[in-house]
Design a protein around this motif. Sequence first.
Motif, PDB file in Angstrom:
ATOM      1  N   UNK A  13       0.819  -1.187   0.000  1.00 33.22           N
ATOM      2  CA  UNK A  13       0.000   0.000   0.000  1.00 33.22           C
ATOM      3  C   UNK A  13       0.873   1.265   0.000  1.00 33.22           C
ATOM      4  N   UNK A  14       1.969   1.235   0.697  1.00 33.73           N
ATOM      5  CA  UNK A  14       2.887   2.369   0.734  1.00 33.73           C
ATOM      6  C   UNK A  14       3.505   2.623  -0.651  1.00 33.73           C
ATOM      7  N   UNK A  15       3.843   1.554  -1.349  1.00 34.41           N
ATOM      8  CA  UNK A  15       4.418   1.685  -2.690  1.00 34.41           C
ATOM      9  C   UNK A  15       3.387   2.303  -3.639  1.00 34.41           C
ATOM     10  N   UNK A  16       2.133   1.893  -3.515  1.00 32.45           N
ATOM     11  CA  UNK A  16       1.073   2.457  -4.351  1.00 32.45           C
ATOM     12  C   UNK A  16       0.932   3.953  -4.104  1.00 32.45           C
ATOM     13  N   UNK A  17       1.015   4.369  -2.882  1.00 34.63           N
ATOM     14  CA  UNK A  17       0.920   5.791  -2.543  1.00 34.63           C
ATOM     15  C   UNK A  17       2.096   6.564  -3.134  1.00 34.63           C
ATOM     16  N   UNK A  18       3.302   6.008  -3.031  1.00 35.79           N
ATOM     17  CA  UNK A  18       4.481   6.673  -3.600  1.00 35.79           C
ATOM     18  C   UNK A  18       4.375   6.787  -5.128  1.00 35.79           C
ATOM     19  N   UNK A  19       3.895   5.749  -5.777  1.00 34.69           N
ATOM     20  CA  UNK A  19       3.705   5.794  -7.235  1.00 34.69           C
ATOM     21  C   UNK A  19       2.660   6.850  -7.593  1.00 34.69           C
ATOM     22  N   UNK A  20       1.581   6.908  -6.840  1.00 33.06           N
ATOM     23  CA  UNK A  20       0.534   7.913  -7.094  1.00 33.06           C
ATOM     24  C   UNK A  20       1.084   9.330  -6.925  1.00 33.06           C
ATOM     25  N   UNK A  21       1.898   9.539  -5.898  1.00 27.55           N
ATOM     26  CA  UNK A  21       2.509  10.862  -5.674  1.00 27.55           C
ATOM     27  C   UNK A  21       3.470  11.203  -6.807  1.00 27.55           C
ATOM     28  N   UNK A  22       4.238  10.229  -7.275  1.00 31.66           N
ATOM     29  CA  UNK A  22       5.171  10.463  -8.389  1.00 31.66           C
ATOM     30  C   UNK A  22       4.408  10.832  -9.662  1.00 31.66           C
ATOM     31  N   UNK A  23       3.331  10.125  -9.962  1.00 34.21           N
ATOM     32  CA  UNK A  23       2.526  10.435 -11.156  1.00 34.21           C
ATOM     33  C   UNK A  23       1.921  11.825 -11.032  1.00 34.21           C
ATOM     34  N   UNK A  24       1.400  12.137  -9.856  1.00 33.59           N
ATOM     35  CA  UNK A  24       0.820  13.460  -9.622  1.00 33.59           C
ATOM     36  C   UNK A  24       1.876  14.554  -9.784  1.00 33.59           C
ATOM     37  N   UNK A  25       3.084  14.323  -9.291  1.00 36.23           N
ATOM     38  CA  UNK A  25       4.169  15.306  -9.401  1.00 36.23           C
ATOM     39  C   UNK A  25       4.532  15.560 -10.863  1.00 36.23           C
ATOM     40  N   UNK A  26       4.620  14.508 -11.659  1.00 34.45           N
ATOM     41  CA  UNK A  26       4.920  14.685 -13.087  1.00 34.45           C
ATOM     42  C   UNK A  26       3.803  15.462 -13.793  1.00 34.45           C
ATOM     43  N   UNK A  27       2.572  15.200 -13.401  1.00 33.05           N
ATOM     44  CA  UNK A  27       1.446  15.923 -13.991  1.00 33.05           C
ATOM     45  C   UNK A  27       1.522  17.415 -13.647  1.00 33.05           C
TER      46      UNK A  27
END
Length: 140
Positions: free
Chosen positions: A1-15
């Motif tokens: 679940x922590x990895x999913x949150x980090x991936x979501x934050x990374x995608x949001x940051x690129x956006x």
Amino acid sequence: MLIEALVAIAIFSFAVLGIMGLQATAIRTVRDADYRAKASLFANQIVGQMWADRFNVPTYALNAGSTTCAEGTNTAANPAVTSWLAGLTDTTNQGSLPGAAALLQQITVGANNTVTVTLCWQAPQDTAPHNFTLTTQIQG
């Protein structure tokens, strides 16, 4: 679940970074459009003056034969052109074109009173000058 949150934050940051890049491009495009609109206004202003004084059109020639957007000082014999240049290059006026005072503006009068007005400007962040050209024929 922590990895999913980090991936979501990374995608949001690129956006967000992509949106910031688009915003910078949009601001630059709007600025350029504003300068072109001002140049069009100034060109039409001097052509309107020439229409009102259509029997003296050849006296409106300015820097004819000079290199387009070359550096130099604009001097005109016609007082209407001198007044127009003052408005075009007035640095205290928000409606003026940036860097226009250091570049040669051109008004050429050809056969049959074919008039070509070329305005040049260069904003501080631009590497090369921009120009706007208007060609019309004034019936005398």
